[in-house]
Design an enzyme around this catalytic site. Sequence first.
Site, short mmCIF file in Angstrom:
data_model
loop_
_atom_site.label_atom_id
_atom_site.label_comp_id
_atom_site.label_asym_id
_atom_site.label_seq_id
_atom_site.Cartn_x
_atom_site.Cartn_y
_atom_site.Cartn_z
N ASN A 1 0.83 -1.21 0.00
CA ASN A 1 0.00 0.00 0.00
C ASN A 1 0.87 1.26 0.00
O ASN A 1 0.64 2.19 -0.77
CB ASN A 1 -0.98 -0.01 1.17
CG ASN A 1 -0.33 -0.35 2.50
OD1 ASN A 1 0.88 -0.56 2.60
ND2 ASN A 1 -1.14 -0.43 3.56
N TYR A 2 1.89 1.29 0.85
CA TYR A 2 2.76 2.46 0.95
C TYR A 2 3.56 2.66 -0.33
O TYR A 2 3.63 3.77 -0.87
CB TYR A 2 3.70 2.29 2.14
CG TYR A 2 4.54 3.51 2.44
CD1 TYR A 2 4.02 4.58 3.16
CD2 TYR A 2 5.86 3.60 2.00
CE1 TYR A 2 4.79 5.71 3.42
CE2 TYR A 2 6.64 4.71 2.26
CZ TYR A 2 6.10 5.76 2.98
OH TYR A 2 6.86 6.88 3.24
N CYS A 3 4.17 1.59 -0.82
CA CYS A 3 4.98 1.69 -2.04
C CYS A 3 4.14 2.16 -3.22
O CYS A 3 4.57 3.01 -4.01
CB CYS A 3 5.63 0.35 -2.37
SG CYS A 3 6.80 -0.25 -1.13
#
Length: 248
Positions: A151-153
């Site tokens: 999700n962050y990447c």
Amino acid sequence: MKSPDKLAVVTGGTKGIGLEFSRRLTRMGYRVVATFRSDEDAANQAAKEMKKGLSVIRSDVSDPDDVARLADLVRTGHGTPEVLVNNAGLNIDRPVLEISDTDWRQVLDTNLSGPFYMTRAFAPHMIEAGGGSIVNIGATTAIRPRLNGANYCSSKAGLLHLTKCLAMELAPSIRVNCLIPGMIDTEEMRTRYRVAEPEYRNALLDEIPQRRIGSTEEMADALEFLVGAGASYVTGQKLIVDGGQFMW
């Protein structure tokens, strides 16, 4: 040289790297509005430290209605910013098959939609006032993925491309760039990478040609360049401050 009483808005500007951005901009002569989402004590401490140079406003950049409210508050109470720093971010690590719908949405809404909402709310008035500079704060994981951070990447990879699209569409009035920190000495980085333990610290330093961890002041140096006259021909770019760790 100080700027003549100009305004800057820094999301997530009361803690960590964001707080250092707020400090630097006030030293450059900007009045700064720094947003925070939950840690009111840290926000109040930051405002006390910088006295009249900093105003703090609670805001959730992942909520478009709240961003619209923030933009109205800033315009009516402070004016139109010349600088917008989209720094607020959220990290919820899980293995990809364990990421819930909420985990996914919260991270994407904060890290990718947030800068879009903020730019959409502030850019028209910035253009009307003569333009300015927008700096999105990215991450090296936008280019090199890591485990348990889909999700962050993904959010930070999207932010790189959003930066380019904004730079194209808002030119020539507004320059838009992405500032990407490497290993910078913050509380989160120290905890995540266990740098207090020699084994982990040495393994980390082995990856960095300069053999040291960067400082928040060095990130602020890069921000000062991007928003300053020396970067007047720089837009749609990514600036990686990482001691040579990645060299992308």
